[in-house]
Write an enzyme that holds these catalytic residues in place. Structure first.
Site, PDB file in Angstrom:
ATOM      1  CG  ASP A   6      -8.744 -24.437  24.904  1.00  0.00           C
ATOM      2  OD1 ASP A   6      -8.709 -25.676  24.795  1.00  0.00           O
ATOM      3  OD2 ASP A   6      -7.742 -23.706  24.796  1.00  0.00           O
TER       4      ASP A   6
HETATM    5  C1  GLC Z   1      -4.649 -24.524  23.655  1.00  0.00           C
HETATM    6  C2  GLC Z   1      -5.057 -25.700  24.526  1.00  0.00           C
HETATM    7  C3  GLC Z   1      -5.144 -25.367  25.988  1.00  0.00           C
HETATM    8  C4  GLC Z   1      -4.077 -24.333  26.297  1.00  0.00           C
HETATM    9  C5  GLC Z   1      -4.483 -23.055  25.611  1.00  0.00           C
HETATM   10  C6  GLC Z   1      -3.402 -21.975  25.730  1.00  0.00           C
HETATM   11  O1  GLC Z   1      -5.370 -24.544  22.467  1.00  0.00           O
HETATM   12  O2  GLC Z   1      -6.235 -26.395  24.147  1.00  0.00           O
HETATM   13  O3  GLC Z   1      -4.943 -26.578  26.722  1.00  0.00           O
HETATM   14  O4  GLC Z   1      -3.981 -24.126  27.697  1.00  0.00           O
HETATM   15  O5  GLC Z   1      -4.798 -23.242  24.231  1.00  0.00           O
HETATM   16  O6  GLC Z   1      -2.250 -22.378  25.079  1.00  0.00           O
END
Ligand code: GLC
Length: 754
Positions: free
Chosen positions: A266
């Site tokens: 993430d």
């Molecule tokens: C965010 C989310 C994730 C997302 C990523 C990119 O913090 O937790 O679900 O795909 O970062 O935006």
């Protein structure tokens, strides 16, 4: 003759050249060669620096390819409900492109509420076509974190409280999405079941809860969906970040499940080079940010899997084989996506995609209560007051990374006006302010009061009132990076609904939300529809159900408890939810007496309700939900006959078929989702009273009867025995319970497992 001869000569030469060219084409560029050969060939041509580069971001949503070898970079985009607008190279701002307005598909909670795997396939195909058209190689979704608490800000992005339903519904989405040459990135692996302290909370739970509740949907996504990538969660388990976690990624994901795809963090989920090198991570994204708003002036070469990793390999502090393993997984992903020469070309915001979004939305809306006022016949109801901000609000904006820039958003109010004519009036009723992260605009009470008074006055004397409120994508509502702080509807809605019902008894509540909420006014209203964030087609879907053009067939993918105290996660104090900040690892509430609460340590929590999540809790603790998991009415009625089994006993390697006749006893054609729950009469470890192990959505014409059959296998009878670390089905008596919801079992049949 002469011309023909020279033509043949030219053709022969060209063929020879092309054949020889083919002979010279490097294997990694030769599409006729199997992917694994191409991976090995590409790897053999890469420098150490090029391999390390593959393992981290080059931009906010892109990771490196190998420019020198003509191996393309990887482009990723949120999200589960549609393709997010283009983001800047290295900050969270939008690039304001003019070609990235898309279809907003229904939230995955809505997809789950259809209980229709065929619609999940439609969803994956259509959202995949949009991601493909936008030239994305990885779509950062779907999410399958289990609905443990109604306060979790991101439940709207997930598929409810039951691992079997989530598993059944996630597989077709992935399979059809990936046919576009776009990788699914199933998230957030694992135990990201709340937003509060998501970055570092350490989740403690039993292996039974892990294996029976929180892992199954991910396992189905990997083994049956064949997901090409998976996203590590922000939080910790066993005191190790999920994005580089030896047991979760190396032992379970790859060792037990055979995952051959790519693990992507993430955004900001990596925290240590050595762990990232050794514990199963492949691509590091978004480091030094909080995944939504924070920026840092680090370069991409500062990433944990960039220069620091290169140096550690050069100093032999981690084996070079780690980067070869990562590079293999990433090259495989590139060959499946960016270098996949067979992929279609996709399409964007097409009539077909709008139709798909509507079909899904139509089947997702859940009729919870109807004393007869619904459907509102447009011939009879002319003067209608629509109340509530959600009738007009752009609910595709906000909520976090899943937000979308849409080409169209057909609002419920506009759709209702189209169907019911100009006798439709509108009153805001309440007001909420802009969608911001981790902050909430407090609307002064006097404004809320005046909006409420105005709506109540307008309601008097109208033929009917349609209330469209609920939650929205604001911080501390259905929104990433913060959880809700109350279980009741916010912005004085409960009071408003009571006053409206008093002013006009012909009121239909049609709330929109991604979470359950209290309904203190339930006895005062004749009808309740539960709608969801349905995206572009939210208006047409809602009005078609309200007017009766569509007969509702949605079923709740999660329980609606009467009050928050009735929820398992909220029955063991704050250590269970939201956790306790600054504590040392505690394995049970008792360990926390005198725990070190100095600041700086990770928040700790334990899932003390264990496997008893959702209806499993309500059933076992005999605490009825206001509306149970699997609940959903129709404008027609169904009756169930007696279930019969193909045999009285099942052998360990056999199976057994249970059949039940279902009749449409009403006057309208309709769809019913028949649910199969399994009850183990006696087990060596505690089990829930019943567990969902099958469902079939059948369309039945008035007066007709359909025979609905389920095949039960020994696998359906198993529970995870964490004493042996194995799934076991213990011989003995079982019951197949057939119901129209988890709390409304119509018929059952007993059988014995030999
Ligand atoms: C965010 C989310 C994730 C997302 C990523 C990119 O913090 O937790 O679900 O795909 O970062 O935006």
């Amino acid at each position: 003759m002469k011309l023909q001869k020279s033509f043949i000569l030219t053709l022969t030469t060209a063929t020879m050249l092309s054949t020889s060219a083919m002979a010279d084409t490097p294997v990694y560029l030769d599409r006729t060669k199997p992917i694994e050969q191409r991976v090995e060939d590409a790897l053999s041509r890469m420098t150490l620096e090029e391999k390390v580069n593959l393992c981290h971001a080059q931009a906010k949503f892109s990771s490196y390819g190998v420019p020198r070898l003509g191996i393309p970079e990887i482009w990723m985009s949120d999200g589960p409900h549609g393709v997010r607008a283009e983001v800047n190279w290295n900050d969270w701002g939008y690039a304001n492109w003019k070609n990235d307005s898309v279809t907003a598909f229904p939230a995955l909670t809505a997809l789950a509420a259809t209980w229709n795997p065929e619609l999940s396939a439609v969803y994956g195909k259509n959202v995949g076509e949009e991601a493909r058209y936008r030239e994305k190689d990885v779509l950062l979704g779907p999410g399958v974190n289990i609905y443990r608490t109604p306060l979790n800000g991101r439940n709207f992005e997930y598929m409810g409280e039951d691992p079997y339903l989530a598993g059944e519904m996630v597989v077709p989405y992935i399979v059809e999405l990936q046919k576009n040459g776009v990788a699914a990135c199933v998230k957030h692996f694992a135990l990201n079941n709340q937003e509060k302290w998501r970055g570092n909370i350490n989740v403690n739970l039993s292996d039974r809860a892990l294996y029976e509740i929180y892992l199954p949907a991910f396992k189905r996504a990997v083994q049956d969906g064949k997901a090409w990538s998976i996203m590590g969660a922000y939080n910790k388990i066993w005191n190790e970040h999920c994005c580089h976690n030896q047991r979760l990624l190396n032992d379970i994901l790859r060792g037990e499940w055979g995952f051959d795809g790519v693990v992507i963090t993430d955004w900001g989920g990596a925290h240590d080079t050595k762990q990232a090198a050794l514990n199963g991570l492949d691509i590091e994204m978004g480091s030094f940010t909080n995944g939504l708003t924070l920026e840092a002036d680090f370069g991409f070469n500062d990433y944990y899997l960039a220069d620091p990793y290169l140096e550690m390999i050069k100093r032999s502090e981690v084996p070079e084989s780690t980067v070869n393993d990562k590079a293999r997984n990433i090259l495989r992903l590139i060959f499946r996506t960016a270098m996949n020469a067979d992929k279609p070309f996709g399409s964007l915001a097409s009539p077909e995609h709008y139709a798909a979004a509507k079909m899904i939305g139509d089947e997702s809306i859940v009729l919870l209560k109807n004393t007869g006022i619904l459907p509102l016949d447009p011939a009879k109801y002319k003067n209608i007051l629509v109340v509530g901000e959600n009738a007009v609000r752009k609910l595709n904006i906000g909520g976090g990374s899943s937000e979308l820039k849409v080409k169209d958003m057909f609002s419920p109010l506009d759709a209702i006006k189209k169907v019911y004519g100009d006798g439709v009036k509108y009153a805001e009723g309440y007001r909420t302010g802009p969608s911001l992260y981790e902050q909430e605009v407090i609307i002064p009470a006097e404004i809320l009061d005046s909006l409420s008074n105005q709506a109540v006055e307008m309601a008097r004397g109208m033929d009917a009132v349609i209330y469209i409120g609920g939650l929205n994508k604001n911080g501390f509502q259905d929104c990433e990076s913060s959880d809700r702080r109350e279980y009741n509807l916010p912005w004085n809605q409960d009071k408003l609904i009571e006053r409206l019902a008093e002013a006009n008894p012909n009121i239909v509540i049609a709330n929109i939300s991604g979470n359950a909420y209290a309904m203190p006014w339930l006895d005062k209203v004749p009808a309740v529809l539960q709608s969801w964030y349905l995206g572009t087609m939210i208006g047409p879907s809602m009005v078609d159900v309200i007017s009766g053009k569509i007969n509702p067939s949605g079923k709740l993918p999660f329980s609606f408890p009467k009050r928050i105290e009735d929820v398992g996660a909220h029955s063991f104090g704050e250590y269970s939810y939201p956790g306790i900040e600054g504590t040392t690892a505690g394995n049970a509430a008792s360990d926390l007496k005198g725990a070190d609460v100095s600041a700086g340590k990770d928040p700790q929590q334990e899932y003390l309700e264990d496997i008893f999540v959702g209806y499993r809790w309500h059933d076992t603790k005999k605490i009825p939900a206001l509306f149970p998991f699997g609940q959903g009415l129709s404008y027609t009625t169904f009756s169930y006959g007696k279930a019969t089994a193909s045999a009285k006993t099942m052998s360990a390697d056999g199976n057994l078929t249970v059949t039940v006749p279902v009749t449409n006893t009403g006057s309208l054609e309709g769809k019913e989702t028949v649910q199969l729950y399994i009850q183990d009469e006696k087990s060596s470890l505690p089990r829930p009273l019943k567990e969902l192990k099958g469902f079939k959505k059948v369309n039945i014409k008035p007066g007709e009867t359909t025979q609905v059959s389920f095949t039960i296998t020994p696998d359906d009878l198993k529970f995870f025995d964490d004493r042996q670390h194995a799934w076991v089905a213990e011989p003995g008596k079982f019951k197949a319970l057939i119901g129209t919801s988890s709390a409304d079992i119509k018929t059952e049949v007993q059988f014995t497992l030999k």
